[in-house]
Design an enzyme around this catalytic site. Structure first.
Site, short mmCIF file in Angstrom:
data_model
loop_
_atom_site.label_atom_id
_atom_site.label_comp_id
_atom_site.label_asym_id
_atom_site.label_seq_id
_atom_site.Cartn_x
_atom_site.Cartn_y
_atom_site.Cartn_z
N GLY A 229 0.82 -1.22 0.00
CA GLY A 229 0.00 0.00 0.00
C GLY A 229 0.85 1.26 0.00
N ARG B 252 1.39 -5.73 -5.01
CA ARG B 252 1.40 -6.66 -3.87
C ARG B 252 1.87 -8.07 -4.24
NH1 ARG B 252 -0.52 -4.42 0.69
NH2 ARG B 252 -2.12 -2.81 0.57
N ASP C 229 5.06 -7.64 5.73
CA ASP C 229 5.10 -8.78 4.82
C ASP C 229 6.17 -8.61 3.75
OD1 ASP C 229 3.09 -10.29 6.04
OD2 ASP C 229 1.52 -9.16 5.03
N LYS D 80 8.00 0.80 5.67
CA LYS D 80 6.89 1.61 5.13
C LYS D 80 5.57 1.06 5.60
CE LYS D 80 4.39 0.00 2.62
NZ LYS D 80 3.48 -0.78 1.77
N THR D 81 4.63 1.84 5.96
CA THR D 81 3.21 1.53 6.06
C THR D 81 2.52 2.59 6.91
OG1 THR D 81 1.46 0.01 6.67
CG2 THR D 81 3.43 -0.18 8.00
N ASP E 145 0.02 2.05 8.46
CA ASP E 145 -0.61 1.35 9.59
C ASP E 145 0.15 1.52 10.91
OD1 ASP E 145 -2.17 0.52 7.53
OD2 ASP E 145 -1.53 -1.56 7.55
N ARG F 92 -5.37 -1.83 9.00
CA ARG F 92 -5.38 -3.29 9.16
C ARG F 92 -5.65 -3.68 10.60
NH1 ARG F 92 -3.66 -5.96 4.62
NH2 ARG F 92 -2.08 -4.88 3.45
N TYR G 247 -7.84 5.74 1.80
CA TYR G 247 -7.19 6.16 0.55
C TYR G 247 -6.98 7.68 0.52
CZ TYR G 247 -8.33 1.37 -0.40
OH TYR G 247 -8.42 0.01 -0.29
N GLY H 120 -5.62 9.46 2.64
CA GLY H 120 -4.39 9.91 3.30
C GLY H 120 -3.14 9.22 2.81
N ARG H 121 -3.30 8.12 2.07
CA ARG H 121 -2.11 7.29 1.77
C ARG H 121 -1.15 7.95 0.78
NH1 ARG H 121 -3.50 1.12 0.64
NH2 ARG H 121 -3.92 2.03 -1.40
P1 FBP Z 1 0.54 -2.01 3.61
O1 FBP Z 1 0.40 -2.93 4.78
O2 FBP Z 1 1.00 -2.67 2.38
O3 FBP Z 1 1.36 -0.80 3.93
O4 FBP Z 1 -0.91 -1.46 3.25
C1 FBP Z 1 -1.62 -0.68 4.14
C2 FBP Z 1 -3.06 -0.53 3.78
O5 FBP Z 1 -3.31 0.83 3.48
C3 FBP Z 1 -3.98 -1.01 4.91
O6 FBP Z 1 -4.17 -0.01 5.88
C4 FBP Z 1 -5.21 -1.41 4.16
O7 FBP Z 1 -5.95 -2.40 4.85
C5 FBP Z 1 -4.67 -1.97 2.88
O8 FBP Z 1 -3.45 -1.30 2.65
C6 FBP Z 1 -5.59 -1.76 1.71
O9 FBP Z 1 -5.07 -2.44 0.62
P2 FBP Z 1 -5.34 -2.06 -0.90
O10 FBP Z 1 -4.47 -0.88 -1.22
O11 FBP Z 1 -4.85 -3.27 -1.62
O12 FBP Z 1 -6.77 -1.75 -1.05
#
Ligand code: FBP
Length: 550
Positions: free
Chosen positions: A78, A142, A173, A199-200, A202, A249, A421, A423-424
């Site tokens: 993500g 992913r 992961d 990175k994340t 979360d 998550r 989404y 904020g990411r």
């Molecule tokens: P990462 O663990 O890869 O950093 O992803 C974080 C995240 O934003 C989670 O908070 C969320 O559950 C997931 O990605 C959503 O995944 P996708 O981008 O595949 O919809």
């Protein structure tokens, strides 16, 4: 590409680097390390990268001459604000090592390595992306790197491009896979180093050596701005309860940080739900009670923050999901061959009697969402489960019953939101811009020092950037064995919210007051230019964890 005035000003921002990294450095080895748990199993699986020492860079007067080095970089999983700055820090670090060094970016995640899709990242490309949000410089994906066939395909292209080191920017992961790859290449003396970067958004990839994962700070600030706006709105119109689910998550770090920043009426922390073994009905009753208490003061409005992964922490739901995970790991094709409208009955028959009752009691939408495909790492895609709707609906039902019984007199109207989404891919805060640049720069130094199986680490980040400490942490140190896709696998241990930690305790000490009164804080948007106390503050979580006042 047309740019806004802020984008133009932001592009010129020079991230702050730790003082040590501005000078000649040398590497100091610390203590040998052990994995956090399951030491024997992890050591057996990683004979070449287990037990390595912690590393720290310190200033040095010795001038070293290095030859040019080619490196590759992958963005995995993500998006998280600051990824482009990791790459620009890595690029600048490699160029400082030798002007002829080259950086290649593999496209759309780890799949780019396997499929040989890449670009050379030139100074011109890098300059376009400095201090910007998103992962669009090379894209992210992913694809799980786990199979020797993939590793060999990767090796072909790495050899062809004369790449000596690969930097994988990812979450728990992806960094686990980075370590598996490092071990594989080390075992066959392939001459390829692999370095990870934390990175994340979360915030669940952290430990005593990795203070935080990048992106958490910016994402929480963006969500907190939005929550603050909603609070201002509901305090103005006084007619809605807002149920706001927040990404993250399993861990509730984002929800907790946003609660500390905005002081909502209610915030669920999944880790507490699990510790207290709270049932869904108990959670619903607690929220309904808060609604009813505020209604007595004429306040038929409020905010409820819900961590994305809540459902997995409610004991009866956890048992159900474990059984669903195991079943779907072995019968995914059989299940998807069933007609959509018969899937629920089919699944109910396959489950043990207790879990079948829970499954049958769920609203249709949520029951369906629980059986959707797992992600490539075997995780339930909790972002697809509409817990905010589930809770808003169930609280409504409970309050209607209380109204009939004469226990509640208020009005209850709801709005539901899911912030993730939004904020990411925000432009990184100064904290993330600086932290990421330093992480990338540190990765270049780990590479030139011949290290593999390490994660780039920058610590002491609640101090001014010049005092930050850069180094490396062996990835195996963070690992334990966990069940994935029905099998025990080595993985980086997720950092969940600690109920005895200062962020949670601070929240717990204030939540009763926040529940009853209207104590909202409206943090406003991230500021990039201005006084340091406005622009350079780390997250409240990090400040509290490091014993600082917020
Ligand atoms: P990462 O663990 O890869 O950093 O992803 C974080 C995240 O934003 C989670 O908070 C969320 O559950 C997931 O990605 C959503 O995944 P996708 O981008 O595949 O919809």
């Amino acid at each position: 590409m047309k740019k806004s005035p802020l984008q133009i000003a932001r592009a010129a921002y020079q991230p702050k680097l730790p003082k040590t990294l501005k000078n000649q450095v040398k590497l100091v080895e610390g203590e040998k390390t052990q994995s956090v748990a399951d030491q024997n199993e992890i050591e057996k699986l990683f004979p070449n990268t287990y037990g390595m020492p912690l590393l720290k860079f310190v200033e040095s007067s010795e001038k070293s001459d290095f030859s040019a080095i080619n490196a590759g970089v992958i963005l995995s999983g993500g998006q998280a604000p600051g990824g482009h700055n990791v790459i620009s820090g890595l690029f600048d670090g490699l160029k400082a090592i030798h002007k002829d060094s080259k950086l290649y970016g593999f496209l759309i995640g780890p799949g780019g390595l396997v499929d040989h899709k890449y670009i050379e990242l030139t100074a011109e490309i890098i300059d376009e992306y400095r201090n910007t949000g998103g992962f669009d410089i090379i894209g992210s994906g992913r694809t799980k790197l786990e199979d020797p066939v993939q590793f060999e395909k990767g090796l072909e292209i790495l050899k062809k491009l004369n790449i000596k080191a690969l930097v994988i920017i990812g979450g728990d992961d992806s960094n686990t896979n980075a370590c598996v790859l490092a071990e594989y290449y080390a075992a066959k003396n392939a001459g390829i180093q692999v370095i990870g970067c934390p990175k994340t958004i979360d915030g669940d990839l952290k430990n005593e050596m990795i203070e935080t994962s990048f992106g958490f700070d910016t994402a929480c600030k963006v969500y907190s701005e939005l929550i603050g706006n909603i609070q201002r709105d509901c305090n103005s119109s006084r007619k809605y309860w807002h149920f706001i689910k927040l990404m993250g998550r399993s861990a509730s770090h984002i929800a907790l940080e946003c609660a500390l920043q905005t002081q909502p009426n209610f915030c669920i922390v999944s880790e507490e739900v699990e510790a207290k073994k709270q049932s869904l009905d108990e959670i619903v009753t607690n929220i309904a009670q808060s609604v009813s208490n505020r209604a007595k003061d004429g306040n038929d409005f409020g905010t409820v923050l819900i961590p994305e992964g809540l459902i997995e922490f409610i004991p009866e739901m956890r048992l159900l999901m474990d059984e669903l995970n195991d079943f779907l790991a072995h019968h995914a094709d059989e299940f998807s061959a069933i007609e959509k409208n018969k899937q629920r009955d089919y699944m109910t028959c396959k489950l043990s009697p207790k879990n079948a009752i829970v499954y049958a009691s769920l609203p249709e939408g949520v029951a369906h969402q629980l059986t959707l495909d797992r992600d490539p790492h075997g995780n339930v895609q909790v972002s697809l489960i509409e817990t905010e709707k589930l809770l808003a609906e169930m609280v409504g039902v409970k309050l209607a019953q209380w109204k009939k019984d004469g226990k509640y007199m208020g009005k209850f109207a709801t709005q539901v939101h899911f912030f993730g989404y939004e904020g990411r891919c925000a432009a990184p805060s100064n904290y993330d811009a600086d932290y990421c640049y330093a992480l990338g720069y540190t990765a270049s130094l780990l590479i030139v020092n011949g290290k593999t199986g390490y994660m780039s680490s920058v610590r002491n980040t609640t101090e001014p950037a010049e005092n930050w400490i850069a180094g490396g942490v062996p990835v195996t140190m963070m690992m334990n064995m966990e069940k994935r896709h029905g099998e025990m696998k080595p993985v980086i241990q997720k950092a969940l919210v600690k109920l005895n930690g200062s962020p949670f305790k601070t929240f717990a000490a204030n939540r009763e007051q926040w529940a009853k009164e209207t104590c909202y804080v409206y943090p406003g948007p991230i500021q990039y230019f201005g006084p340091t106390e406005v622009c350079d503050q780390p997250s409240k979580t990090l400040l509290l964890e490091q014993g600082k006042t917020t």
